[in-house]
Design an enzyme around this catalytic site. Structure first.
Site, PDB file in Angstrom:
ATOM      1  N   TRP A  30     154.652 -26.040 -35.376  1.00 57.66           N
ATOM      2  CA  TRP A  30     156.024 -26.203 -35.860  1.00 57.66           C
ATOM      3  C   TRP A  30     156.258 -27.591 -36.473  1.00 57.66           C
ATOM      4  CZ3 TRP A  30     154.730 -24.707 -30.873  1.00 57.66           C
ATOM      5  CH2 TRP A  30     154.660 -25.733 -29.925  1.00 57.66           C
ATOM      6  N   ARG A  31     155.226 -28.436 -36.424  1.00 55.08           N
ATOM      7  CA  ARG A  31     155.353 -29.738 -37.086  1.00 55.08           C
ATOM      8  C   ARG A  31     154.826 -29.693 -38.502  1.00 55.08           C
ATOM      9  NH1 ARG A  31     153.328 -33.552 -32.071  1.00 55.08           N
ATOM     10  NH2 ARG A  31     155.329 -33.614 -30.999  1.00 55.08           N
ATOM     11  N   GLU A  50     162.079 -24.513 -31.128  1.00 51.14           N
ATOM     12  CA  GLU A  50     162.979 -25.275 -30.261  1.00 51.14           C
ATOM     13  C   GLU A  50     163.588 -24.413 -29.162  1.00 51.14           C
ATOM     14  OE1 GLU A  50     163.079 -28.329 -30.035  1.00 51.14           O
ATOM     15  OE2 GLU A  50     162.036 -28.870 -31.869  1.00 51.14           O
ATOM     16  N   LEU A  87     158.397 -15.891 -20.106  1.00 52.19           N
ATOM     17  CA  LEU A  87     158.843 -17.247 -20.449  1.00 52.19           C
ATOM     18  C   LEU A  87     160.023 -17.698 -19.588  1.00 52.19           C
ATOM     19  CD1 LEU A  87     159.075 -18.305 -24.194  1.00 52.19           C
ATOM     20  CD2 LEU A  87     157.890 -19.410 -22.300  1.00 52.19           C
ATOM     21  N   TYR A 123     164.233 -17.754 -18.275  1.00 47.75           N
ATOM     22  CA  TYR A 123     165.542 -18.054 -18.890  1.00 47.75           C
ATOM     23  C   TYR A 123     165.804 -17.079 -20.037  1.00 47.75           C
ATOM     24  CZ  TYR A 123     165.951 -22.400 -16.235  1.00 47.75           C
ATOM     25  OH  TYR A 123     166.066 -23.322 -15.238  1.00 47.75           O
ATOM     26  N   TYR A 174     170.977 -30.684 -27.798  1.00 50.48           N
ATOM     27  CA  TYR A 174     169.584 -31.040 -28.076  1.00 50.48           C
ATOM     28  C   TYR A 174     169.043 -30.259 -29.268  1.00 50.48           C
ATOM     29  CZ  TYR A 174     164.728 -30.755 -28.507  1.00 50.48           C
ATOM     30  OH  TYR A 174     163.503 -30.745 -29.094  1.00 50.48           O
ATOM     31  N   ASP A 189     166.476 -34.998 -25.144  1.00 52.85           N
ATOM     32  CA  ASP A 189     165.897 -34.071 -24.182  1.00 52.85           C
ATOM     33  C   ASP A 189     165.427 -34.870 -22.957  1.00 52.85           C
ATOM     34  OD1 ASP A 189     163.676 -35.412 -25.134  1.00 52.85           O
ATOM     35  OD2 ASP A 189     162.387 -33.648 -24.939  1.00 52.85           O
ATOM     36  N   CYS A 232     159.566 -53.713 -21.975  1.00 54.27           N
ATOM     37  CA  CYS A 232     160.127 -52.593 -21.218  1.00 54.27           C
ATOM     38  C   CYS A 232     160.828 -53.081 -19.957  1.00 54.27           C
ATOM     39  CB  CYS A 232     159.027 -51.600 -20.853  1.00 54.27           C
ATOM     40  SG  CYS A 232     159.588 -50.229 -19.806  1.00 54.27           S
TER      41      CYS A 232
END
Length: 366
Positions: free
Chosen positions: A28-29, A41, A84, A86, A124, A142, A212
DNA sequence: AATCCGGGGTT
DNA sequence: AACCCAGGATT
């Protein structure tokens, strides 16, 4: 002396540089298709890349365009989603595909604000699509973004409080570069997933080691702050698996409970998983009085969800007579042949039981 | 603001 | 066993 503007640029530049050197090659990139970005997503919500990747491939193969997805049967979408979790994601995925196809000429709206109006797209996912597909500079927050931002900048807002989202959204909104919002959002998530991990972050090779907050104060294990833990309760489910030759009797789950839209067996819940002769049920009583036979009582399976511990026992009942079959069909149960059973969406524990049960039958034949 | 909704991998 | 994952919808 650095001013705050250059510090901000330093963060996003360093992050994006790290990303270009370390990013995984994910399908997906390599696309600008809003459909494919949206699909990935939704699949990746609360789901690791390794778990979601095969589902992404299945969906893009079965439904090459959003019209294919919109035209599919709900059951087929749910069956492709099986395992998967949900499942409201899958129902909203289908609903959204229909809306885009029927009301938007097959094209996604191109702004964050408009994307938020679609089912299954929240803050998100809206930001992810808006930035990846349409280069809108809106921060995608996220779990990874929460962790990276809280550690690097020492943001200790409690993730359990709803107002915290806005704090991080505004903080990241100050950092996201207008000319490169997609790489920034990808980078902060990839960095959180691969480098600034929840446990054992790789601080020794971290590009932010000299700046940091968490590293300087040894608070990696304390950030991000999350006070409230999800409460886990127990449920005991007892499935009467009515069988007649090679047909099984199933029920499609509805209402607000778990596994909405999936198929399972006739279910009785109680405070425990009793032996079959302890079960008081009208339908079972009638069937047994009409010649049905208890052919198998399974052990108790423990099936863990994020907020429930399910204790599940299966009782296989051979219904024997066609009179009994009619009785089941009057109780809203649907008969499925063993082969057809494979095509309907089921909770993973039901699928597992059927595989074991049918496997045992096969072993007996051999 | 709190609760509900899955399944799986890591530690 | 605890944690948490490219969160969103409903109450």
């Amino acid at each position: 002396m650095e001013n705050s503007t250059s510090n901000k640029q330093h963060f996003s530049n360093t992050l994006i540089n790290w990303y270009h050197q370390n990013k995984r090659n994910l399908p997906w990139r390599n696309t600008t298709s809003a459909y494919h970005i949206w699909l990935s997503e939704i699949i990746l919500q609360q789901t690791r890349v390794s778990q979601g990747l095969p589902y992404y491939q299945q969906f893009t193969e079965k439904f090459p365009t959003i019209q294919d997805l919109a035209n599919a049967q709900e059951d087929e979408v749910m069956r492709t989603w099986q395992g998967l979790g949900y499942y409201s994601r899958a129902r909203n995925l289908h609903k959204c595909a229909k809306i885009i196809t029927e009301n938007f000429l097959g094209k996604f709206p191109e702004s964050y604000k408009e994307l938020l109006k679609l089912p299954g797209i929240g803050p998100y996912t809206g930001a992810a699509i808006a930035s990846f597909a349409f280069k809108e500079p809106v921060p995608a927050i996220d779990g990874n973004a929460y962790r990276v931002l809280s550690r690097v900048f020492g943001l200790d807002h409690d993730l359990s409080e709803s107002k915290t989202f806005r704090k991080f959204f505004e903080a990241s909104g100050q950092l996201i570069p207008d000319n490169n919002p997609d790489d920034y959002n990808q980078a902060i998530m990839e960095f959180g997933a691969m480098h600034c991990t929840p446990k054992n972050p790789n601080c020794q090779e971290c590009p932010f080691i000299s700046s940091c907050f968490a590293y300087e104060n040894n608070q990696q294990h304390l950030l991000p702050v999350k006070t409230k833990k999800t409460k886990v309760s127990k449920r005991h489910m007892n499935y009467l698996v009515f069988r007649h030759a090679d047909t099984f009797f199933m029920k499609q789950r509805s209402g607000k409970d778990i596994w909405q839209g999936l198929y399972d067996f006739y279910c009785l819940e109680s405070e425990n998983n009793p032996d079959i002769n302890e079960i008081e049920d009208k339908l079972l009583f009638s069937l047994l009085n009409s010649g049905a036979i208890v052919e198998h009582e399974s052990t108790v399976y423990k099936h863990v969800l994020s907020h429930r511990q399910l204790f599940i026992r299966f009782y296989v009942i051979d219904v024997q007579s066609s009179a009994n079959v009619q009785m089941l069909e009057q109780s809203d149960l649907i008969a499925f042949e063993k082969e057809t059973l494979e095509e309907i969406p089921k909770p993973i524990i039901i699928d597992k039981f059927l595989k074991i049960y049918n496997g045992e039958q096969n072993l007996l034949i051999l």
